[in-house]
Structures are given as C-alpha cells and as structure tokens.
Write a protein that holds these residues in place. Structure first.
Motif, PDB file in Angstrom:
ATOM      1  N   GLY A  13      68.412  37.769  54.890  1.00 63.63           N
ATOM      2  CA  GLY A  13      68.712  36.847  53.806  1.00 63.63           C
ATOM      3  C   GLY A  13      69.607  35.713  54.239  1.00 63.63           C
ATOM      4  O   GLY A  13      69.421  34.556  53.833  1.00 63.63           O
ATOM      5  N   THR A  40      60.707  34.345  50.442  1.00 60.42           N
ATOM      6  CA  THR A  40      61.414  35.583  50.107  1.00 60.42           C
ATOM      7  C   THR A  40      60.606  36.832  50.437  1.00 60.42           C
ATOM      8  O   THR A  40      61.024  37.941  50.113  1.00 60.42           O
ATOM      9  N   LEU A  68      62.517  39.541  52.348  1.00 66.54           N
ATOM     10  CA  LEU A  68      63.862  39.815  51.862  1.00 66.54           C
ATOM     11  C   LEU A  68      63.861  40.958  50.849  1.00 66.54           C
ATOM     12  O   LEU A  68      62.887  41.163  50.121  1.00 66.54           O
TER      13      LEU A  68
END
Length: 236
Positions: A141, A165, A168
C-alpha cells in the motif's frame, strides 16, 4: 477535458483489434469508472491516455493537445498521470524522496520547486515521515501511494488508474481511495479502471468495455438496473 475520440488500436502481429471505435470523456473533477474483463482493452486504453501508445485511428485529446503530436508528448504525460497495478514496475529510485523528485527533475524545474513539490506530494499521500526510506522496504500500500506521490509531483490534471488497488488489502485499498477522493475534490479528473463493480457506486459515469468495444456508458444506477448479462457476463 480528457477525450477519447473514435479510438481504435491493434497490436502488431494480431488480427483482433484491442480497441474499436471507443469514444468517451473524463472531465476535470469527475470520477469515471471503467469496467471490463481481462482482455477487454482496458489497459490498452490507459496506455493510450498518456501517449505510451498511439492510436491507429481516432484521437486522444487532452485539454486540446493531441497525443499523436510527438513534439508535445512530454507535455501530455505531465497532464495525464498513469498509476498501474504493480507499483514495483514504476518505482526507479533508491529513496522515497528521490522517487517523488524524479519526475519534476526530468521537467528541468529549479531545485527549490522540486523540493517543494516533493514535500507536498509526500504529505498528500501520508508518506512525509518516510522520505529517506528505501522503497523496497515499504508495504504494498505504501509503494502504491509512493507511485501516486511521484505522479502528483508532476501536477497532472488527470489521473488514469489501471487496477491500482488490485494487489492491496482492504485497509490499504480504502486508504488509497481516500487519497483519490481528495484529489478529485481538488479538481483532478479521475479514470479508474477496475474489475470491481462496487467501485462504480460513487462514479459520475461508468464505462463497460467488452472485446475492445464500449458496450455501456452512463450513470451507475443505470448500469446496476441493467439486465444481468450486462453486469455479469461483460465483467467476468
């Protein structure tokens, strides 16, 4: 305005085009979500957005600047920042501060301006206290936020995010998206490319690509109310 005008593209040594006659726009301050399955053309469109690829036909126009104008590609890449899925593919420096300063340095900005932009961008993504760290020691992240900081230091008007993302966990994903929301509130246009249908809920507009063609364009409520095959079959 980031404009894709009747955009078509085919990779060398392939017969099926990656994109066919795609037209859509991303306005300053807007949040546009693009959905589609693997191989639908999403990443190709992202690379066309800032001149990493050039269209076979049609055009990419950014605030009046045509991406096919080779002499102005550097300017275009300053206007449109691209965040990819894997931050390790975009990180090139040995310290967090050097990574964020890399883009402004390539613009030939004065050292004082570079330092100011680097500090402001690190603060915007919550990494100001890690400026001397080796990027390889950061979490996934943190690395993705570092990539974003490096792009923000270029002062782009638009952010194109290609599955940023996907790698993540939920906490890091939420943290990253909160930063994106803040950037949108500051007037940056956001094009978020994703598989995740839930990301569409807050969008101004949703796009769906299938086999290189734009098969849906409209508000999220209209997509969610559409027939099941549009919502599921197109996105698998």
């Amino acid at each position: 305005m980031l404009e894709f005008q009747q955009l078509s593209f085919c990779y060398p040594d392939t017969t099926a085009p990656a994109l066919v006659d795609v037209s859509c726009t991303v306005a300053p301050g807007s949040y546009v979500v693009m959905l589609g399955a693997n191989g639908s053309g999403k990443t190709t469109l992202a690379r066309l957005a800032n001149g990493l690829l050039l269209p076979e036909s049609g055009a990419v126009i950014v605030d009046g600047l045509d991406s096919s104008d080779i002499l102005r590609q550097r300017e275009l890449r300053q206007l449109v920042g691209l965040v990819s899925q894997d931050p390790d593919e975009q990180i090139v420096s040995t310290t967090v501060l050097d990574e964020v300063a890399f883009g402004p340095e390539n613009l030939g900005l004065p050292p004082t301006e570079i330092a100011t932009r680097a500090q402001q961008s690190l603060a915007a993504v919550g990494l100001l206290g890690l400026s001397e760290h080796d990027p390889n020691t950061l979490s996934g992240g943190q690395k993705q936020r570092l990539v974003l900081a490096g792009i923000l230091a270029m002062h782009p008007r638009y952010l194109v995010m290609d599955e940023p993302t996907a790698m993540l966990d939920s906490a890091a994903r939420n943290e990253f998206m909160n930063i994106i929301d803040d950037q949108r509130s500051q007037g940056r246009g956001i094009l978020h490319i994703t598989h995740d249908l839930t990301m569409a809920a807050q969008a101004n507009s949703v796009l769906v690509l299938c086999a290189g063609k734009l098969v849906f364009q409209g508000p999220p409520a209209k997509l969610l109310a559409a027939e099941a095959d549009l919502v599921t079959w197109q996105l698998k």
